[in-house]
Design a protein around this motif. Structure first.
Motif, PDB file in Angstrom:
ATOM      1  N   LEU B 118      37.935  40.460  34.617  1.00  0.00           N
ATOM      2  CA  LEU B 118      38.853  40.478  35.759  1.00  0.00           C
ATOM      3  C   LEU B 118      39.189  41.930  36.050  1.00  0.00           C
ATOM      4  CD1 LEU B 118      40.403  39.141  37.933  1.00  0.00           C
ATOM      5  CD2 LEU B 118      42.376  39.016  36.417  1.00  0.00           C
ATOM      6  N   ARG B 119      38.446  42.489  36.943  1.00  0.00           N
ATOM      7  CA  ARG B 119      38.699  43.871  37.275  1.00  0.00           C
ATOM      8  C   ARG B 119      39.751  43.941  38.371  1.00  0.00           C
ATOM      9  NH1 ARG B 119      33.329  45.835  40.467  1.00  0.00           N
ATOM     10  NH2 ARG B 119      33.135  44.046  41.858  1.00  0.00           N
ATOM     11  N   ILE B 120      40.479  45.020  38.348  1.00  0.00           N
ATOM     12  CA  ILE B 120      41.593  45.181  39.276  1.00  0.00           C
ATOM     13  C   ILE B 120      41.267  46.354  40.196  1.00  0.00           C
ATOM     14  CG2 ILE B 120      44.061  45.615  39.496  1.00  0.00           C
ATOM     15  CD1 ILE B 120      44.353  44.521  36.654  1.00  0.00           C
ATOM     16  N   GLY B 121      41.188  46.058  41.455  1.00  0.00           N
ATOM     17  CA  GLY B 121      40.853  47.096  42.421  1.00  0.00           C
ATOM     18  C   GLY B 121      42.074  47.583  43.165  1.00  0.00           C
TER      19      GLY B 121
END
Lengths: 669, 168
Positions: B118-121
């Motif tokens: 779950l990458r956070i941009g």
């Protein structure tokens, strides 16, 4: 036959007489192997432990620990640049450089300097940052960093010395040392902080000793002796040093380094406890054998402590007999030659007034076209250097056997007038080409000013002095004009000299002119008088200085402009751990910081390739992500808690990926 | 009765040490863009983007709001090192047949970490207003003049051809 037997028996006895005492003595002579070699298992095991902790980005445990580890690696004779988790990965030095922005205070700057130097890097350009300048900028109130703390002074002094700064010339180091000495406790030790509440401890006392020794303090000085006595006074029966009621690896390591820095051996009898244990004995008891942490040093028995890597690094340095700073850059050699002020006073105006550095010179006589090599820094060489820097011409002649100046700036001698020179207002007894700066006398060296002037033989240069070069507007200041009489070897006050300031003034019988300027201004004050050479100028800054810029002058301006919209999100990815259907993850906090000029409205988008795991199950606070609507004010941060709920009917397994984007735009409110 | 199997989902990633080293940061200027362009014309402006984080980040720039074909973004994807900034040229070119009027778009600038999980941009939406003006009358007259000249020329040619056919 009997003879042969007796001969062999005697030989055997003689050999035995030589060997047996050696065998008996050997156990007595056995000494503790301190300081250890990098190849000793005590050190190699600790290094192997550190290697096992390295991540693919080069980091070992943390940013802070990585800096200490770099120093330990260097102390062990290895190149930290070679320390990579995989040959294709960045090294631990690369990691520090890539994260150089993480250092934000004096102690962190110091650590980065010492690590960079230990790694053979330039601390003034490491990770794009000049850590030496950053540390020097922490100099305030005649100390380094926080003036309620001593710790940042210990490490600051060591770091600047590691960076190659000379304690004899660095004001920051000198002030840091003075601050350290002034805050030594009555018990001989040093504390983390200052003031009556501060209590000494071994870690800070050892750091203070290392800083003072690095700055040139004698190991036999009272300050160092008292510090060592304090450390000795904390020694426990196990040989280690007391820290809050017990011994630990970190305090032992630091104490050993302080002792070693002071030129003593921590395994000597003087450093043994009543039971014959020394601090190295106790330090070794904290090294782990077997298991995942084989080779590591635990802070205390069974407790790894806050930084196992940092503890191992400290122990490695201590056991190798090292101390801080681990490596020191050689100070840059001083520029060869002599630096001196050169002033050239023409008939009607000043031609040059600035300092130059002169070494050897090559000067061509204009009449003969012969080039002369002046191997020493001479007065004529200083003029040659000034002419080169000031882009003005001068000519010389060797007609009378030595080089003499015939013209400067196009002004040639005429009649009784010509070019002469003085050093520090005194007329030397040799020609300018033969006057060796800081060596020839008279005047006595060292020399500060060489004056070339156009005038007649008996013209004497004037000298002015100002009693207050920074008066407030409306305050009076006094200019005193004098001249040096070579024949009498005396200074005399000059009456009726004209002093040029905001307007013209005339000196009285005391050679003085009182001047009052009512506006903020910056003025070059100088004096002239017939039969004399124009004086040196003195810059007087009245009040805040020049308030009105005359035509042609410029005012520099600078401003830092923030981006209209700018924000950061931290962290940049989330690990929700191991979850199953119906599980709700532990809450994870995400911090949004407004770094721009405008107040921000925040919304989110979520996507995934995980059968809508995140799209359906992600919440910010108590609301679903697509209902979220936040704001972050300028210079402010907001924290949002994120949770993930896995639906009961969720069917996929394994790693599931998704993306959440925090969108910022100008807030309408 | 079938037993409900316990399925564990290792949604892996790195520890959530919220350090600045793991932060993404995007800054843009200006904070809004206004274009005034005639049908068939082009107006270009520069959008400055800065990576204020302490790590290299990959950026994408795209437009939302329909008529994305009007926009040419150069470059639309790039990487900025820590502290690095660059200008992105945003060119707006509505077609010749676009009706005059005001349109609003969002210029989206987003940076995403390279990792998966779950990458956070971090993204910024810059309100972008495009005013499509009336087709300039002078230009229209020029086109009419050309068309009229061509028409006259064609008529002359046709008349001559007819005349030549009739009278040999």
């Amino acid at each position: 036959m009997a003879k042969i037997f007796i001969s062999r028996l005697v030989t055997l006895l003689l050999i035995s007489a030589l060997i047996v005492p050696c065998l008996l003595i050997t156990p007595v002579m056995a000494v503790e192997p301190y300081p250890y070699d990098p190849g000793d298992s005590v050190i190699s095991d600790a290094l192997n432990y550190l290697r096992s902790q390295q991540d693919s980005d080069g980091k070992i445990e943390s940013f802070s620990a990585s800096a200490w580890v770099v120093m330990a690696i260097a102390a062990a004779g290895e190149d930290p640049n070679d320390w990579k988790d995989d040959p294709a990965d960045p090294s631990i030095v690369d990691y520090l450089a890539a994260n150089a922005a993480s250092a934000t205070a004096a102690n962190a700057y110091s650590k980065m300097i010492m690590a960079a130097v230990a790694a053979g890097e330039d601390p003034t350009d490491f990770g794009g940052r000049d850590f030496v300048a950053l540390l020097e900028a922490e100099h305030n109130n005649n100390q380094i960093g926080d003036d309620t703390q001593l710790n940042d002074d210990f490490w600051g002094v060591m770091a600047l010395i590691a960076a190659g700064q000379d304690p004899a010339t660095s004001t920051v180091i000198q002030n840091g040392v003075a601050f350290i000495l002034a805050n030594q406790s009555e018990d001989g030790g040093w504390s983390w902080g200052v003031g009556p509440e501060a209590t000494s401890d071994v870690d800070d006392t050892a750091a203070a000793i290392m800083a003072l020794i690095a700055a040139g303090q004698s190991p036999s000085s009272t300050a160092i002796g008292d510090g060592l006595d304090y450390i000795k006074g904390t020694q426990q029966e196990n040989g280690g040093f007391d820290s809050w009621g017990s011994t630990n690896a970190d305090t032992n390591s630091r104490g050993i380094c302080g002792i070693t820095a002071a030129g003593e051996n921590p395994t000597d009898e003087d450093w043994e406890s009543g039971q014959g244990n020394d601090p190295v004995d106790d330090l070794l008891t904290f090294q782990q054998e077997g298991g995942d942490d084989d080779g590591a040093f635990y802070w205390q028995d069974g407790t790894p402590g806050m930084s196992a890597a940092g503890t191992a690094a400290a122990a490695i340095i201590a056991l190798l007999g090292g101390y801080f700073p681990i490596a020191v850059l050689e100070p840059e050699p001083p520029e060869p030659g002599v630096t001196v002020d050169v002033r050239v006073e023409g008939e009607d105006e000043n031609i040059w007034n600035d300092s130059v550095t002169v070494d050897q010179s090559w000067i061509t006589a204009d009449n003969s076209d012969i080039e002369y090599h002046l191997e020493d820094p001479t007065a004529l060489g200083a003029l040659d250097e000034a002419a080169s820097e000031g882009d003005f011409d001068y000519e010389t002649t060797d007609e009378w056997g030595s080089l003499f100046v015939t013209s400067i700036g196009g002004e040639e001698g005429e009649g009784m007038a010509g070019w002469m020179y003085r050093v520090d207002y005194i007329s030397p007894s040799v020609g300018a080409a033969d006057f060796i700066l800081d060596e020839t006398s008279p005047p006595d060296p060292p020399h500060s000013e060489v004056l070339f002037y156009y005038g007649e033989w008996d013209d004497i240069p004037l000298k002015i002095e100002v009693d207050n070069a920074a008066p407030d507007a409306g305050d009076s200041f006094t200019v005193t004009v004098s001249e040096y009489d070579d024949a009498m070897a005396e200074w005399y006050l000059v009456e009726d000299a004209t002093v040029y300031a905001d307007t013209d003034y005339t000196t009285d019988e005391n050679g003085e002119a009182d001047i009052t300027i009512y506006n903020n201004d910056t003025i070059d004050v100088y004096a002239e008088k017939d039969g004399h050479i124009r004086s040196n100028p003195v810059t007087v800054v009245v009040g805040e200085g020049s308030s009105q810029q005359s035509e042609g002058q410029t005012v520099s301006m600078t401003v830092d402009i923030l981006p209209a919209i700018s924000f950061s999100v931290s962290p940049d990815y989330i690990n929700f751990g191991l979850l199953g259907p119906r599980d709700v993850s532990q809450p994870v906090t995400i911090t949004l910081t407004n770094e721009g000029a405008w107040r921000l409205a925040i919304t989110t988008d979520v996507s995934d390739d995980a059968d809508n795991l995140y799209v359906d199950g992600l919440k910010l606070g108590n609301m679903k992500w697509n209902d979220f609507d936040g704001t972050v004010s300028r210079d402010d941060s907001e924290e949002y808690v994120v949770t993930l709920t896995v639906p009961e009917t969720y069917t996929l397994t394994g790693n599931q990926n998704g993306t959440i984007i925090f969108w910022a735009s100008e807030s309408p409110y | 009765m079938a037993k409900a199997s316990v399925v564990l989902l290792p949604i892996i990633g790195l520890a959530l040490a919220a350090s600045s080293a793991l932060a993404l940061s995007v800054g843009v200027a200006p904070g809004r863009m206004d274009f005034t362009v005639r049908p068939g014309g082009t107006e270009a402006q520069t959008l400055n983007i800065i990576n204020q984080s302490d790590q290299a980040s990959h950026f994408q720039v795209y437009v939302e709001g329909g008529n994305e074909g009007w926009f040419e973004i150069t470059p639309a994807e790039f990487t900025l090192n820590a502290g690095e900034a660059r200008g992105v040229e945003i060119a707006v070119a509505p077609s010749l047949f676009t009706a005059a009027g005001d349109r609003d778009f969002d210029m989206c600038i987003v940076c995403l970490p390279p990792e998966a999980e779950l990458r956070i941009g971090a993204g910024v939406k810059v309100p972008t207003h495009v005013q499509v003006t009336e087709f300039p009358i002078m230009a229209l007259g020029w086109w009419i003049a050309i068309a009229a000249a061509l028409l006259v020329l064609i008529i002359v040619i046709i008349v001559r051809l007819i005349a030549r056919a009739r009278y040999g």
